[in-house]
Design a protein around this motif. Sequence first.
Motif, PDB file in Angstrom:
ATOM      1  N   THR A  83       0.849  -1.188   0.000  1.00  0.00           N
ATOM      2  CA  THR A  83       0.000   0.000   0.000  1.00  0.00           C
ATOM      3  C   THR A  83       0.890   1.245   0.000  1.00  0.00           C
ATOM      4  O   THR A  83       2.121   1.153   0.113  1.00  0.00           O
ATOM      5  CB  THR A  83      -0.918   0.030   1.229  1.00  0.00           C
ATOM      6  OG1 THR A  83      -0.107   0.204   2.408  1.00  0.00           O
ATOM      7  CG2 THR A  83      -1.711  -1.265   1.352  1.00  0.00           C
TER       8      THR A  83
ATOM      9  N   SER B 157       1.395   3.239   2.278  1.00  0.00           N
ATOM     10  CA  SER B 157       2.149   3.367   3.527  1.00  0.00           C
ATOM     11  C   SER B 157       3.484   2.623   3.465  1.00  0.00           C
ATOM     12  O   SER B 157       4.370   2.857   4.290  1.00  0.00           O
ATOM     13  CB  SER B 157       1.315   2.856   4.707  1.00  0.00           C
ATOM     14  OG  SER B 157       1.042   1.469   4.578  1.00  0.00           O
ATOM     15  N   ASP B 158       3.634   1.727   2.492  1.00  0.00           N
ATOM     16  CA  ASP B 158       4.884   0.973   2.329  1.00  0.00           C
ATOM     17  C   ASP B 158       5.849   1.663   1.367  1.00  0.00           C
ATOM     18  O   ASP B 158       6.976   1.200   1.181  1.00  0.00           O
ATOM     19  CB  ASP B 158       4.596  -0.425   1.777  1.00  0.00           C
ATOM     20  CG  ASP B 158       3.660  -1.227   2.663  1.00  0.00           C
ATOM     21  OD1 ASP B 158       3.950  -1.345   3.861  1.00  0.00           O
ATOM     22  OD2 ASP B 158       2.642  -1.743   2.144  1.00  0.00           O
TER      23      ASP B 158
END
Length: 263
Positions: free
Chosen positions: A139, A141-142
């Motif tokens: 995602t 966030s990664d």
Amino acid sequence: MLGVIRMRRIPGNEWKMLIPFLSAEREFNVFMIGDIENTPPEAEHMEIFVEGELENPAGVLLRYYRFFIVYSSERMDHAGAAKIIKDFEKAIVLSGKADCIDAIAPHLREITKEEATMHLALLKEPNLEENDLPIRRATMSDAGELLALLNSIEEFRATEEESFLSSLESGTSRRYIVEMDGRIVSTAASTAESSDMAMIIGVATHKDYRKRGLASKVVSKLCSDLLNWGRTPCLFYDNPEAGKIYNRLGFREIGKWKILYFR
């Protein structure tokens, strides 16, 4: 004697008219077909230049962010195509079928830093590994950690951040990851997914977690999902050890692909 037909930029509403022509060698045109199918016609990060008629052009040049791809015949005005790339001034890569790159490369020598030849392989005889790892889809966030991992791999060139983030956010790049000890340690992605094909890219494992078969597991999971969605995976490699792994999984070489890296 006919004058030279110059390449022209075509509007986005004409892009899909090229697909029948590109599909004659669709394995070599996965990037072009996938980009055409997945990019809105009004997008500013993609341009397509064509020489000749759309039904049977002498050449096609596509820009996706700072990356260029060429597909051409002997009839193409390669000097004209090279001028488009040089005039853009921000190009970092030109790639394409080996003979297409060989034809245009002499016109790009002054900006070429390095040339690489890759093996293009298609998953013809799937022999994929069973998944016993906690593999998940990445995602946004990664993104930061993934970029750091990819940029730490010696064999990779620096990842173009804008296109990476855009494809991760939009979902046009399907990236899978393995986490161990609270960090991302292995990854593989698909890109340029068309209605029936997809390109596997960015296969990477952190140097401290190699020799554990992690890349094989991630690639197998990704390929299995792509096959279930009706898409045949293909990929490039230049490392003989990677070639052995891909061959074991069922990939078979179908030709050569070349890349010019620019200064």
